[in-house]
Design a protein around this motif. Structure first.
Motif, PDB file in Angstrom:
ATOM      1  N   UNK A 493       5.776  62.727 -26.414  1.00 29.90           N
ATOM      2  CA  UNK A 493       4.945  63.045 -25.238  1.00 29.90           C
ATOM      3  C   UNK A 493       4.772  64.549 -25.071  1.00 29.90           C
ATOM      4  N   UNK A 494       5.869  65.285 -25.341  1.00 27.21           N
ATOM      5  CA  UNK A 494       5.784  66.739 -25.193  1.00 27.21           C
ATOM      6  C   UNK A 494       4.784  67.316 -26.180  1.00 27.21           C
ATOM      7  N   UNK A 495       4.936  66.915 -27.440  1.00 30.76           N
ATOM      8  CA  UNK A 495       4.191  67.657 -28.454  1.00 30.76           C
ATOM      9  C   UNK A 495       2.716  67.336 -28.507  1.00 30.76           C
ATOM     10  N   UNK A 496       2.329  66.122 -28.163  1.00 31.90           N
ATOM     11  CA  UNK A 496       0.878  65.865 -28.237  1.00 31.90           C
ATOM     12  C   UNK A 496       0.216  65.714 -26.873  1.00 31.90           C
ATOM     13  N   UNK A 498       1.537  67.180 -24.043  1.00 31.63           N
ATOM     14  CA  UNK A 498       1.937  68.358 -23.260  1.00 31.63           C
ATOM     15  C   UNK A 498       2.490  67.947 -21.887  1.00 31.63           C
ATOM     16  N   UNK A 499       3.196  66.832 -21.857  1.00 34.50           N
ATOM     17  CA  UNK A 499       3.774  66.358 -20.607  1.00 34.50           C
ATOM     18  C   UNK A 499       5.240  66.762 -20.522  1.00 34.50           C
ATOM     19  N   UNK A 500       5.707  66.971 -19.304  1.00 31.13           N
ATOM     20  CA  UNK A 500       7.134  67.204 -19.150  1.00 31.13           C
ATOM     21  C   UNK A 500       7.848  65.876 -19.362  1.00 31.13           C
ATOM     22  N   UNK A 501       8.636  65.798 -20.404  1.00 32.50           N
ATOM     23  CA  UNK A 501       9.296  64.532 -20.741  1.00 32.50           C
ATOM     24  C   UNK A 501      10.698  64.860 -21.225  1.00 32.50           C
ATOM     25  N   UNK A 502      11.673  64.111 -20.718  1.00 32.33           N
ATOM     26  CA  UNK A 502      13.056  64.367 -21.151  1.00 32.33           C
ATOM     27  C   UNK A 502      13.740  63.075 -21.540  1.00 32.33           C
ATOM     28  N   UNK A 503      14.497  63.156 -22.606  1.00 36.96           N
ATOM     29  CA  UNK A 503      15.282  62.011 -23.038  1.00 36.96           C
ATOM     30  C   UNK A 503      16.746  62.263 -22.713  1.00 36.96           C
ATOM     31  N   UNK A 504      17.426  61.242 -22.215  1.00 37.43           N
ATOM     32  CA  UNK A 504      18.844  61.391 -21.887  1.00 37.43           C
ATOM     33  C   UNK A 504      19.644  60.224 -22.443  1.00 37.43           C
ATOM     34  N   UNK A 505      20.915  60.506 -22.725  1.00 33.46           N
ATOM     35  CA  UNK A 505      21.867  59.418 -22.906  1.00 33.46           C
ATOM     36  C   UNK A 505      22.017  58.807 -21.516  1.00 33.46           C
ATOM     37  N   UNK A 591       5.512  55.615 -29.483  1.00 26.64           N
ATOM     38  CA  UNK A 591       4.506  56.355 -30.260  1.00 26.64           C
ATOM     39  C   UNK A 591       3.097  56.031 -29.756  1.00 26.64           C
ATOM     40  N   UNK A 592       2.842  54.720 -29.573  1.00 27.29           N
ATOM     41  CA  UNK A 592       1.513  54.284 -29.116  1.00 27.29           C
ATOM     42  C   UNK A 592       1.208  54.883 -27.741  1.00 27.29           C
ATOM     43  N   UNK A 593       2.220  54.903 -26.882  1.00 27.71           N
ATOM     44  CA  UNK A 593       2.046  55.421 -25.525  1.00 27.71           C
ATOM     45  C   UNK A 593       1.655  56.904 -25.571  1.00 27.71           C
ATOM     46  N   UNK A 594       2.403  57.678 -26.364  1.00 28.93           N
ATOM     47  CA  UNK A 594       2.133  59.120 -26.443  1.00 28.93           C
ATOM     48  C   UNK A 594       0.745  59.375 -27.019  1.00 28.93           C
ATOM     49  N   UNK A 595       0.401  58.636 -28.059  1.00 28.05           N
ATOM     50  CA  UNK A 595      -0.899  58.839 -28.716  1.00 28.05           C
ATOM     51  C   UNK A 595      -2.032  58.555 -27.724  1.00 28.05           C
ATOM     52  N   UNK A 598      -2.148  61.177 -24.768  1.00 24.27           N
ATOM     53  CA  UNK A 598      -2.740  62.443 -25.223  1.00 24.27           C
ATOM     54  C   UNK A 598      -4.255  62.297 -25.370  1.00 24.27           C
ATOM     55  N   UNK A 599      -4.686  61.129 -25.830  1.00 24.08           N
ATOM     56  CA  UNK A 599      -6.123  60.889 -25.996  1.00 24.08           C
ATOM     57  C   UNK A 599      -6.807  60.871 -24.629  1.00 24.08           C
ATOM     58  N   UNK A 600      -6.206  60.141 -23.690  1.00 20.44           N
ATOM     59  CA  UNK A 600      -6.778  60.051 -22.336  1.00 20.44           C
ATOM     60  C   UNK A 600      -6.881  61.443 -21.722  1.00 20.44           C
ATOM     61  N   UNK A 601      -5.876  62.266 -21.980  1.00 17.41           N
ATOM     62  CA  UNK A 601      -5.863  63.603 -21.381  1.00 17.41           C
ATOM     63  C   UNK A 601      -6.771  64.586 -22.127  1.00 17.41           C
ATOM     64  N   UNK A 602      -7.388  64.107 -23.191  1.00 23.36           N
ATOM     65  CA  UNK A 602      -8.379  64.929 -23.894  1.00 23.36           C
ATOM     66  C   UNK A 602      -7.795  65.932 -24.871  1.00 23.36           C
ATOM     67  N   UNK A 603      -6.572  65.685 -25.348  1.00 21.14           N
ATOM     68  CA  UNK A 603      -5.957  66.637 -26.280  1.00 21.14           C
ATOM     69  C   UNK A 603      -6.283  66.298 -27.734  1.00 21.14           C
ATOM     70  N   UNK A 604      -6.159  67.320 -28.562  1.00 21.25           N
ATOM     71  CA  UNK A 604      -6.332  67.101 -29.997  1.00 21.25           C
ATOM     72  C   UNK A 604      -4.997  66.548 -30.525  1.00 21.25           C
TER      73      UNK A 604
END
Ligand code: M6R
Length: 618
Positions: A493-496, A498-505, A591-595, A598-604
């Motif tokens: 989510x971060x890389x494509x 550009x959302x603030x996203x954090x993973x935790x144990x 993966x599908x969610x991030x892709x 990012x598409x909805x938000x108009x990112x490359x």
């Protein structure tokens, strides 16, 4: 200085501009801050270069009179020092206008060389390190017989990592390239030849490749390929045939390479498993030849080093390897590894994971490990890349080229290779849990169909992405192997997007981070399969904890898991697999969610800002 770029050189009967621009289009994933081309026609050098994506260069070329030529070089750049401007774009031309150079890597002593050249009256036009190579080459050419000789003299003066490719107006139909610590391959055509950072650049013209070794210089003409070492002696090279074709480098009807690569995963996983088991169900890893079973029996510690997504694959591997082999296994971010003086000796097995096989941090980590006497196994997707070349053994993933900057099929196939390695170590060292290992082996064979099942549910995930397009912050939770899945979901989510996203144990949340939970904040939670009830119960409690604070919970749980409904706002169903293998299916919806987001938000999606596919400097 510039790093991580794509470079190509061509000599042959076609219009060099067309070959080079098409090659750069395929290399653009390596960097897209600027692009440029230089060709030699009728003893004249013509150069065009433009800041921004390749499309800007193409637009420029459409407005100028650019000659048809049969030898040329091209470059697509990812910049750090020296901004992405027209001036800093490659190629760089010597002051006398005689040679043009493109470069991937860093010339570490460029400041000294620049000062020396400036004192001698050379005027610099850019802020790059590369320009010194162009001026040095022109100076050496005054006293050298050939461009190759001049290149050999220049590389002796350079420190650092570099691939340099050059054309000279006086050269007779040739391109010369040099390689140190930075990738370079030669494409062998019929009556034409290519050099490039990777095979993708020329795959539509030839699948026959010569792999250049460290500290080598190559000269290509339309009919000849000559390779020497930096010492001037003829050099040994390896030739191979690429077993994938241009379709692997096309989007094939998908909007993004990333989405295509997500959907290729059932095939990629199947190909990575193919031929690994004999009829008795035993693992046969031919590529392990460089490390004997005796070596593997002798080791008393395993250290996995990798970066980014590959590091998360390593985190999963640690759980599997320790459980199956009872050998202590550490996993470490490669960029931290050698700087902390790690305890490594000949009884340590170092495992490195890298899709590209060129990641500088990972490469430096394995060099450090080998100096300490450790054996190194590489898990890699790129045939002949530097990391597998410098390792004692390699397990290749068979994902095919991964072009989207966000790694997807790379990750899933790395997981498969990690499981294979863990099983192999257990097989060689004596299996502690023979029955479990038999179940795992059977399950692995069925995972391509399960990954497909997850892809069949893509529309639901896309709808979720649309509904959360405004959310802004995302949390991902998991325990055990679900923890690296959570980290991977957040990284995507971060890389494509550009959302603030954090993973935790998940268990760590209440030690601080739970304070950031706001009403309606989306929280993804990976629930372990039934059968791991202690672990599972803890995760179910974590879901309740975030739900009680108003989170919008998106729960990834097995089809047969009926207990989770009351606290889940959305349930994403997973087919049943043993806990250790669950990342193979749980990662796919993330993966599908991030892709889609990012598409909805108009990112490359394929070329996210600030990133490049392989990070070839530390
Ligand atoms: O080529 P490598 O696997 O060595 O690359 C490692 C990381 O740079 C890579 O996984 C990166 O984190 C990806 N862009 C993540 O999607």
């Amino acid at each position: 200085m510039l790093f991580m770029c794509g470079i190509i050189g061509y000599v042959g009967p076609r219009d060099a501009r067309e070959v080079i621009i098409a090659g750069l289009r395929r290399l653009e994933y390596r960097g897209y801050d600027s692009a440029g081309i230089a060709v030699v026609a009728d003893g004249r050098l013509s150069v065009a270069k433009k800041a921004g994506k390749l499309a800007n260069l193409e637009a420029e070329l459409a407005t100028i009179d650019f000659p048809v030529a049969h030898q040329g070089i091209g470059h697509t750049r990812w910049a750090t020092h020296g901004g992405p401007t027209d001036e800093n774009a490659h190629p760089h031309v010597s002051a006398d206008g005689r040679v043009a150079v493109v470069h991937n890597g860093i010339i570490e002593n460029f400041s000294d060389l620049r000062a020396e050249l400036s004192n001698a009256g050379v005027e610099f036009k850019s802020e790059t390190d590369t320009e010194v190579a162009a001026h040095l080459l022109a100076a050496e050419l005054l006293g050298a017989d050939t461009l190759m000789d001049a290149m050999r003299a220049v590389v002796k003066r350079l420190d650092g990592a570099f691939t340099l490719v050059a054309v000279d107006i006086a050269g007779s139909g040739e391109v010369v390239a040099a390689r140190r610590n930075s990738p370079l391959v030669v494409g062998v055509g019929e009556g034409e030849n290519f050099v490039a950072s990777d095979v993708l650049a020329f795959i539509e013209h030839t699948r026959d490749v010569v792999e250049l070794g460290q500290d080598q210089i190559v000269r290509i003409t339309a009919d000849e390929i000559e390779v020497i070492g930096f010492d001037g002696q003829p050099a040994e090279t390896t030739r191979y045939h690429v077993d994938w074709d241009t379709s692997a480098a096309e989007k094939s009807g998908f909007d993004w390479f990333m989405r295509k690569e997500i959907f290729e995963q059932p095939r990629a996983v199947a190909d990575t498993l193919l031929g690994r088991f004999n009829t008795k169900g035993e693992l046969v890893l031919d590529e392990m030849r460089g490390i004997s079973p005796e070596d593997l029996r002798r080791i008393n510690k395993i250290v996995i080093v990798a970066c980014g997504t590959a590091y998360y694959a390593g985190m999963v591997a640690k759980y599997a390897i320790e459980h199956w082999t009872r050998v202590a296994c550490e996993v470490e971010v490669a960029s931290e590894f050698r700087y902390r003086d790690p305890i490594i000796d000949p009884q340590t097995l170092v495992v490195t994971i890298s899709q590209s096989g060129e990641t500088a941090d990972t490469l430096m980590a394995i060099r450090h490990a080998r100096v300490q006497g450790a054996k190194v196994i590489a898990i890699c997707n790129t045939n002949g890349a530097t990391i597998p070349r410098e390792s004692d053994a390699v397990i290749y993933t068979h994902a095919g080229p991964e072009i989207g900057v966000a790694s997807t099929k790379g990750f899933l196939t790395q997981l498969v290779a990690c499981y294979l390695l863990g099983l192999y170590l257990a097989q060689v060292r004596g299996m502690k849990y023979a029955d479990e290992i038999r179940i795992i082996t059977d399950e692995l064979e069925r995972t391509p169909a399960m990954v497909q099942q997850m892809l069949d549910g893509a529309e639901r995930i896309y709808a979720l992405a649309h509904s959360l397009a405004e959310a802004g912050d995302f949390i991902f939770l998991g325990r055990h192997v679900g923890y690296p899945v959570a980290l991977e979901g957040a990284l995507k989510l971060k890389e494509i997007a550009y959302q603030h996203a954090e993973g935790f144990a998940a268990g760590e949340l209440k030690h601080g981070a739970i304070a950031i939970i706001e009403p309606d904040m989306p929280v993804f939670v990976v629930v372990p399969p039934e059968g791991r009830d202690q672990l599972r119960d803890k995760v179910l409690s974590n879901i309740k904890e975030v739900k009680a604070r108003g989170a919008y919970t998106i729960v990834l749980a097995e089809e047969r898991d009926k207990q989770i409904s009351e606290d889940a706002d959305v349930i994403i169903r997973l087919p049943h697999l043993s806990t250790l293998l669950q990342p193979l299916v749980a990662t796919v919806p993330l993966q599908l969610f991030a892709c889609e987001l990012a598409t909805v938000l108009g990112h490359d999606v394929d070329q996210p800002r600030n990133l490049a596919k392989s990070v070839t400097v530390e």
